[in-house]
Design a protein around this motif. Structure first.
Motif, PDB file in Angstrom:
ATOM      1  N   TRP A  17       0.821  -1.204   0.000  1.00  0.00           N
ATOM      2  CA  TRP A  17       0.000   0.000   0.000  1.00  0.00           C
ATOM      3  C   TRP A  17       0.857   1.258   0.000  1.00  0.00           C
ATOM      4  CZ3 TRP A  17      -4.638   1.440  -1.214  1.00  0.00           C
ATOM      5  CH2 TRP A  17      -5.107   2.686  -0.796  1.00  0.00           C
ATOM      6  N   ASP A  18       1.946   1.260   0.753  1.00  0.00           N
ATOM      7  CA  ASP A  18       2.744   2.481   0.851  1.00  0.00           C
ATOM      8  C   ASP A  18       3.356   2.874  -0.491  1.00  0.00           C
ATOM      9  OD1 ASP A  18       4.353   0.165   1.365  1.00  0.00           O
ATOM     10  OD2 ASP A  18       5.928   1.435   2.191  1.00  0.00           O
ATOM     11  N   GLU A  21       0.427   4.558  -2.194  1.00  0.00           N
ATOM     12  CA  GLU A  21       0.189   5.795  -1.459  1.00  0.00           C
ATOM     13  C   GLU A  21       1.227   6.865  -1.825  1.00  0.00           C
ATOM     14  OE1 GLU A  21      -1.094   6.610   3.058  1.00  0.00           O
ATOM     15  OE2 GLU A  21       0.808   5.554   2.832  1.00  0.00           O
ATOM     16  N   LYS A  53      -6.169  10.305   2.323  1.00  0.00           N
ATOM     17  CA  LYS A  53      -5.509  10.058   3.607  1.00  0.00           C
ATOM     18  C   LYS A  53      -6.471   9.509   4.660  1.00  0.00           C
ATOM     19  CE  LYS A  53      -1.722  13.400   3.381  1.00  0.00           C
ATOM     20  NZ  LYS A  53      -1.195  14.639   3.977  1.00  0.00           N
ATOM     21  N   GLN A  55      -8.794   7.372   4.189  1.00  0.00           N
ATOM     22  CA  GLN A  55      -9.181   5.993   3.901  1.00  0.00           C
ATOM     23  C   GLN A  55      -8.163   5.017   4.489  1.00  0.00           C
ATOM     24  OE1 GLN A  55     -12.162   5.437   2.368  1.00  0.00           O
ATOM     25  NE2 GLN A  55     -12.248   7.654   2.566  1.00  0.00           N
ATOM     26  N   PRO A  56      -8.627   3.941   5.111  1.00  0.00           N
ATOM     27  CA  PRO A  56      -7.697   2.928   5.606  1.00  0.00           C
ATOM     28  C   PRO A  56      -7.115   2.127   4.436  1.00  0.00           C
ATOM     29  CG  PRO A  56      -9.942   2.215   5.954  1.00  0.00           C
ATOM     30  CD  PRO A  56     -10.014   3.622   5.412  1.00  0.00           C
ATOM     31  N   ALA A  57      -5.944   1.575   4.642  1.00  0.00           N
ATOM     32  CA  ALA A  57      -5.352   0.718   3.615  1.00  0.00           C
ATOM     33  C   ALA A  57      -6.229  -0.519   3.453  1.00  0.00           C
ATOM     34  CB  ALA A  57      -3.941   0.312   4.020  1.00  0.00           C
ATOM     35  N   ARG A  63       0.532  -2.396   5.216  1.00  0.00           N
ATOM     36  CA  ARG A  63       0.818  -0.967   5.335  1.00  0.00           C
ATOM     37  C   ARG A  63       2.309  -0.720   5.106  1.00  0.00           C
ATOM     38  NH1 ARG A  63      -1.451   3.983   4.682  1.00  0.00           N
ATOM     39  NH2 ARG A  63      -3.345   3.590   5.793  1.00  0.00           N
TER      40      ARG A  63
END
Length: 64
Positions: A17-18, A21, A53, A55-57, A63
């Motif tokens: 995800w990062d 992101e 930002k 929103q949860p992953a 993460r």
């Protein structure tokens, strides 16, 4: 969406995800940097960044 990010999504290149992101934050930052404050694009980038930002992953991604 940025064509390169769309391509990475379609090809399954985002394993974490990062990484996704980071690319999204770069899009928002560039939109704010290269468009005058008060412009519609700048304002949209600010709002979209806040929404992103908040929103949860997704559970399918780690993460970090």
């Amino acid at each position: 969406m940025c064509p390169q990010v769309r391509e990475r999504i379609d090809e399954g290149k985002y394993r974490r995800w990062d990484n996704f992101e980071r690319d999204m934050m770069l899009i928002f930052e560039n939109a704010k940097l290269f468009n005058m404050e008060g412009s519609e694009i700048h304002a949209d980038a600010v709002v979209l960044e806040q929404v992103f930002k908040a929103q949860p992953a997704p559970a399918a991604y780690s993460r970090k």
